[in-house]
Write a protein that holds these residues in place. Structure first.
Motif, PDB file in Angstrom:
ATOM      1  N   VAL A 164       3.955  -0.688  31.820  1.00  0.00           N
ATOM      2  CA  VAL A 164       4.070   0.613  31.153  1.00  0.00           C
ATOM      3  C   VAL A 164       3.466   1.748  31.977  1.00  0.00           C
ATOM      4  CG1 VAL A 164       4.156  -0.359  28.836  1.00  0.00           C
ATOM      5  CG2 VAL A 164       1.933   0.184  29.835  1.00  0.00           C
ATOM      6  N   THR A 165       3.083   1.468  33.208  1.00  0.00           N
ATOM      7  CA  THR A 165       2.578   2.549  34.049  1.00  0.00           C
ATOM      8  C   THR A 165       3.685   3.594  34.221  1.00  0.00           C
ATOM      9  OG1 THR A 165       3.256   1.263  35.997  1.00  0.00           O
ATOM     10  CG2 THR A 165       0.956   1.125  35.333  1.00  0.00           C
ATOM     11  N   GLY A 166       3.290   4.843  34.175  1.00  0.00           N
ATOM     12  CA  GLY A 166       4.282   5.914  34.276  1.00  0.00           C
ATOM     13  C   GLY A 166       4.819   6.356  32.926  1.00  0.00           C
ATOM     14  N   GLN A 167       4.549   5.577  31.869  1.00  0.00           N
ATOM     15  CA  GLN A 167       4.967   5.958  30.525  1.00  0.00           C
ATOM     16  C   GLN A 167       3.944   6.921  29.918  1.00  0.00           C
ATOM     17  OE1 GLN A 167       7.818   5.012  28.982  1.00  0.00           O
ATOM     18  NE2 GLN A 167       8.454   3.862  30.801  1.00  0.00           N
ATOM     19  N   PRO A 168       4.348   7.683  28.899  1.00  0.00           N
ATOM     20  CA  PRO A 168       3.365   8.538  28.208  1.00  0.00           C
ATOM     21  C   PRO A 168       2.209   7.706  27.671  1.00  0.00           C
ATOM     22  CG  PRO A 168       5.608   9.093  27.536  1.00  0.00           C
ATOM     23  CD  PRO A 168       5.709   7.847  28.371  1.00  0.00           C
ATOM     24  N   ILE A 169       1.034   8.312  27.601  1.00  0.00           N
ATOM     25  CA  ILE A 169      -0.174   7.576  27.217  1.00  0.00           C
ATOM     26  C   ILE A 169      -0.049   6.966  25.824  1.00  0.00           C
ATOM     27  CG2 ILE A 169      -1.284   9.652  26.327  1.00  0.00           C
ATOM     28  CD1 ILE A 169      -2.985   6.626  28.033  1.00  0.00           C
ATOM     29  N   VAL A 170       0.651   7.679  24.909  1.00  0.00           N
ATOM     30  CA  VAL A 170       0.832   7.133  23.553  1.00  0.00           C
ATOM     31  C   VAL A 170       1.632   5.839  23.623  1.00  0.00           C
ATOM     32  CG1 VAL A 170       1.860   7.537  21.284  1.00  0.00           C
ATOM     33  CG2 VAL A 170       0.624   9.387  22.439  1.00  0.00           C
ATOM     34  N   ASN A 171       2.688   5.844  24.430  1.00  0.00           N
ATOM     35  CA  ASN A 171       3.492   4.631  24.592  1.00  0.00           C
ATOM     36  C   ASN A 171       2.653   3.496  25.176  1.00  0.00           C
ATOM     37  OD1 ASN A 171       5.445   6.652  24.085  1.00  0.00           O
ATOM     38  ND2 ASN A 171       7.013   5.406  25.079  1.00  0.00           N
ATOM     39  N   GLN A 172       1.844   3.829  26.175  1.00  0.00           N
ATOM     40  CA  GLN A 172       1.005   2.803  26.793  1.00  0.00           C
ATOM     41  C   GLN A 172       0.091   2.147  25.761  1.00  0.00           C
ATOM     42  OE1 GLN A 172      -1.131   4.329  30.170  1.00  0.00           O
ATOM     43  NE2 GLN A 172       0.704   5.040  31.218  1.00  0.00           N
ATOM     44  N   ILE A 173      -0.566   2.985  24.961  1.00  0.00           N
ATOM     45  CA  ILE A 173      -1.496   2.454  23.962  1.00  0.00           C
ATOM     46  C   ILE A 173      -0.762   1.623  22.926  1.00  0.00           C
ATOM     47  CG2 ILE A 173      -3.080   3.098  22.096  1.00  0.00           C
ATOM     48  CD1 ILE A 173      -3.832   5.558  23.797  1.00  0.00           C
ATOM     49  N   LEU A 174       0.370   2.128  22.431  1.00  0.00           N
ATOM     50  CA  LEU A 174       1.122   1.403  21.401  1.00  0.00           C
ATOM     51  C   LEU A 174       1.616   0.057  21.916  1.00  0.00           C
ATOM     52  CD1 LEU A 174       3.232   4.252  19.736  1.00  0.00           C
ATOM     53  CD2 LEU A 174       1.283   3.037  18.761  1.00  0.00           C
ATOM     54  N   VAL A 175       2.138   0.043  23.144  1.00  0.00           N
ATOM     55  CA  VAL A 175       2.654  -1.208  23.712  1.00  0.00           C
ATOM     56  C   VAL A 175       1.522  -2.202  23.924  1.00  0.00           C
ATOM     57  CG1 VAL A 175       3.727  -2.255  25.745  1.00  0.00           C
ATOM     58  CG2 VAL A 175       4.687  -0.176  24.775  1.00  0.00           C
ATOM     59  N   MET A 176       0.403  -1.725  24.475  1.00  0.00           N
ATOM     60  CA  MET A 176      -0.739  -2.616  24.722  1.00  0.00           C
ATOM     61  C   MET A 176      -1.252  -3.231  23.416  1.00  0.00           C
ATOM     62  SD  MET A 176      -1.533  -2.571  28.068  1.00  0.00           S
ATOM     63  CE  MET A 176      -3.284  -2.788  28.308  1.00  0.00           C
ATOM     64  N   LEU A 177      -1.417  -2.400  22.387  1.00  0.00           N
ATOM     65  CA  LEU A 177      -1.919  -2.900  21.110  1.00  0.00           C
ATOM     66  C   LEU A 177      -0.919  -3.854  20.457  1.00  0.00           C
ATOM     67  CD1 LEU A 177      -3.568   0.302  19.559  1.00  0.00           C
ATOM     68  CD2 LEU A 177      -4.628  -1.516  20.899  1.00  0.00           C
ATOM     69  N   ALA A 178       0.362  -3.498  20.519  1.00  0.00           N
ATOM     70  CA  ALA A 178       1.381  -4.353  19.904  1.00  0.00           C
ATOM     71  C   ALA A 178       1.467  -5.697  20.612  1.00  0.00           C
ATOM     72  CB  ALA A 178       2.738  -3.645  19.935  1.00  0.00           C
ATOM     73  N   VAL A 179       1.412  -5.679  21.939  1.00  0.00           N
ATOM     74  CA  VAL A 179       1.458  -6.936  22.694  1.00  0.00           C
ATOM     75  C   VAL A 179       0.253  -7.801  22.346  1.00  0.00           C
ATOM     76  CG1 VAL A 179       1.237  -7.924  25.018  1.00  0.00           C
ATOM     77  CG2 VAL A 179       2.876  -6.086  24.586  1.00  0.00           C
ATOM     78  N   ALA A 180      -0.925  -7.182  22.235  1.00  0.00           N
ATOM     79  CA  ALA A 180      -2.139  -7.934  21.883  1.00  0.00           C
ATOM     80  C   ALA A 180      -1.963  -8.645  20.548  1.00  0.00           C
ATOM     81  CB  ALA A 180      -3.340  -6.997  21.833  1.00  0.00           C
ATOM     82  N   VAL A 181      -1.441  -7.933  19.549  1.00  0.00           N
ATOM     83  CA  VAL A 181      -1.269  -8.521  18.210  1.00  0.00           C
ATOM     84  C   VAL A 181      -0.175  -9.577  18.208  1.00  0.00           C
ATOM     85  CG1 VAL A 181      -0.623  -8.033  15.822  1.00  0.00           C
ATOM     86  CG2 VAL A 181      -2.146  -6.461  17.040  1.00  0.00           C
ATOM     87  N   VAL A 182       0.986  -9.235  18.789  1.00  0.00           N
ATOM     88  CA  VAL A 182       2.127 -10.154  18.767  1.00  0.00           C
ATOM     89  C   VAL A 182       1.808 -11.458  19.496  1.00  0.00           C
ATOM     90  CG1 VAL A 182       4.485 -10.510  19.623  1.00  0.00           C
ATOM     91  CG2 VAL A 182       3.881  -8.368  18.489  1.00  0.00           C
ATOM     92  N   ILE A 183       1.208 -11.342  20.689  1.00  0.00           N
ATOM     93  CA  ILE A 183       0.886 -12.533  21.471  1.00  0.00           C
ATOM     94  C   ILE A 183      -0.145 -13.396  20.748  1.00  0.00           C
ATOM     95  CG2 ILE A 183      -0.209 -13.357  23.587  1.00  0.00           C
ATOM     96  CD1 ILE A 183       2.623 -12.376  24.032  1.00  0.00           C
ATOM     97  N   THR A 184      -1.191 -12.766  20.217  1.00  0.00           N
ATOM     98  CA  THR A 184      -2.254 -13.535  19.552  1.00  0.00           C
ATOM     99  C   THR A 184      -1.728 -14.245  18.312  1.00  0.00           C
ATOM    100  OG1 THR A 184      -3.899 -11.944  20.336  1.00  0.00           O
ATOM    101  CG2 THR A 184      -4.568 -13.430  18.572  1.00  0.00           C
ATOM    102  N   VAL A 185      -0.997 -13.520  17.468  1.00  0.00           N
ATOM    103  CA  VAL A 185      -0.445 -14.125  16.251  1.00  0.00           C
ATOM    104  C   VAL A 185       0.548 -15.232  16.609  1.00  0.00           C
ATOM    105  CG1 VAL A 185       0.981 -13.705  14.216  1.00  0.00           C
ATOM    106  CG2 VAL A 185      -0.804 -12.076  14.837  1.00  0.00           C
ATOM    107  N   GLY A 186       1.399 -14.968  17.601  1.00  0.00           N
ATOM    108  CA  GLY A 186       2.387 -15.968  17.991  1.00  0.00           C
ATOM    109  C   GLY A 186       1.753 -17.232  18.552  1.00  0.00           C
ATOM    110  N   VAL A 187       0.809 -17.063  19.484  1.00  0.00           N
ATOM    111  CA  VAL A 187       0.175 -18.215  20.128  1.00  0.00           C
ATOM    112  C   VAL A 187      -0.590 -19.052  19.120  1.00  0.00           C
ATOM    113  CG1 VAL A 187      -1.665 -18.916  21.712  1.00  0.00           C
ATOM    114  CG2 VAL A 187       0.053 -17.267  22.460  1.00  0.00           C
ATOM    115  N   TYR A 188      -1.489 -18.409  18.376  1.00  0.00           N
ATOM    116  CA  TYR A 188      -2.370 -19.185  17.504  1.00  0.00           C
ATOM    117  C   TYR A 188      -1.690 -19.618  16.213  1.00  0.00           C
ATOM    118  CZ  TYR A 188      -5.983 -18.346  20.864  1.00  0.00           C
ATOM    119  OH  TYR A 188      -6.701 -18.340  22.033  1.00  0.00           O
ATOM    120  N   GLY A 189      -0.650 -18.902  15.808  1.00  0.00           N
ATOM    121  CA  GLY A 189       0.154 -19.393  14.698  1.00  0.00           C
ATOM    122  C   GLY A 189       0.867 -20.682  15.075  1.00  0.00           C
ATOM    123  N   PHE A 190       1.415 -20.718  16.294  1.00  0.00           N
ATOM    124  CA  PHE A 190       2.096 -21.924  16.759  1.00  0.00           C
ATOM    125  C   PHE A 190       1.112 -23.058  16.997  1.00  0.00           C
ATOM    126  CE2 PHE A 190       4.346 -24.420  20.129  1.00  0.00           C
ATOM    127  CZ  PHE A 190       5.399 -24.844  19.324  1.00  0.00           C
TER     128      PHE A 190
END
Length: 306
Positions: A164-190
């Motif tokens: 997400v480098t080069g993206q607006p800072i809001v996009n960077q934050i949203l993507v980083m936070l969403a990836v953190a949640v999605v990956i954690t829930v997906g990994v540990y749910g499985f």
């Protein structure tokens, strides 16, 4: 004055439309970033179940939840801000950090492969092993799982930021936070599903169900030990493959070689993926061997570092 006011409204409207269009890209960026870290996700999923083996089955989900909670907090409160901060103040440091993490993954993968083929018998320590309560063992396992997870999570968040480098800072934050949640829930749910599969099998086998369902339950119970063993092998392979690929992409020459390999086999995508994974896996094993030798030399030179 009115014309100036309407011009200002036009500017605000254009800014809102641009922001909305930018935010529309966030789901695509999340999906793309999640795909980029799939190898590390496989590794994380494959490694975690071993931390609940041998513990009270009734505590398995609680232990996994505690590991998942610490993993998510590390991603949200430490690793994501660290990646964003480095990206702003020292973007040059991201690639070397990724490569160091890749070297660690290769080292861990090599250690696992070496332990599988090592012919040296295990010699028990003659010293008396101190007693440990189930609660202390549980906390020790959780701490070990979190230590391993933070390395993998750091790689995940660094790769996420690199997308997400080069993206607006809001996009960077949203993507980083969403990836953190999605990956954690997906990994540990499985992972939670995996560790309870044998219990589900027992329930089906002993419940008031048809003979076919009971047979399926017994088959699940018999299959799970083999599945966990296979999952361990997959996790080891993913460590080597992902670690070497991260390092390769940090070096222009080897990155070019990987792209050339993919391009040469572009007409057969599956073969291209397998060839790249195999090449990276072999390279990862060699790199892991070299890192292991360096670590051994350091330990000999400074015995206190053990």
């Amino acid at each position: 004055m009115p014309s100036g006011f309407f011009a200002l409204l036009d500017d605000v409207s254009a800014l809102v439309k641009a922001s909305a269009a930018s935010l529309d890209d966030v789901p695509t960026q999340i999906a793309k970033t999640t795909g980029k870290v799939s190898g590390i996700v496989i590794d994380d999923t494959a490694v975690t179940p071993k931390y609940v083996v041998g513990l009270d089955p009734s505590r398995e989900l609680s232990i996994i939840f505690q590991i998942a909670k610490k993993s998510l907090l590390n991603k949200l409160l430490i690793l994501s801000p660290a990646a964003l901060g480095l990206g702003y103040f020292a973007p040059w440091a991201i690639t070397p950090i990724l490569m160091l993490g890749g070297a660690y993954l290769c080292f861990e993968g090599y250690e696992k492969v070496h332990s599988l083929f090592s012919k040296h018998p295990h010699v028990a320590d003659e010293k008396e092993i101190p007693a440990i309560t189930p609660e202390e063992l549980e906390q020790e396992r959780i701490a070990g799982a979190v230590r391993t997870d933070i390395i993998l999570s750091a790689e995940i968040m660094a790769i996420a930021y690199s997308q997400v480098t080069g993206q607006p800072i809001v996009n960077q934050i949203l993507v980083m936070l969403a990836v953190a949640v999605v990956i954690t829930v997906g990994v540990y749910g499985f992972v939670g599903l995996i560790v309870k599969m044998d219990d589900i099998g027992v329930h089906l086998a002993q419940g008031d169900y048809s003979a076919a369902i009971q047979g399926f339950g017994r088959g699940m119970v018999r299959f799970m030990p083999h599945f966990l063993r296979i999952l361990g092998y997959v996790g080891t392979a993913a460590m080597l493959w992902v670690g070497a690929e991260i390092i390769a992409h940090g070096i222009p020459y080897t990155s070019h070689l990987l792209h050339e390999l993919e391009h040469a086999l572009a007409t057969v995508p599956l073969v291209a993926w397998l060839a790249k994974a195999l090449a990276c896996g072999i390279a990862g094993l060699i790199l892991g061997f070299l890192v292991d030798k360096v670590v051994s030399l350091v330990k000999k030179a400074w015995p206190g570092s053990n």
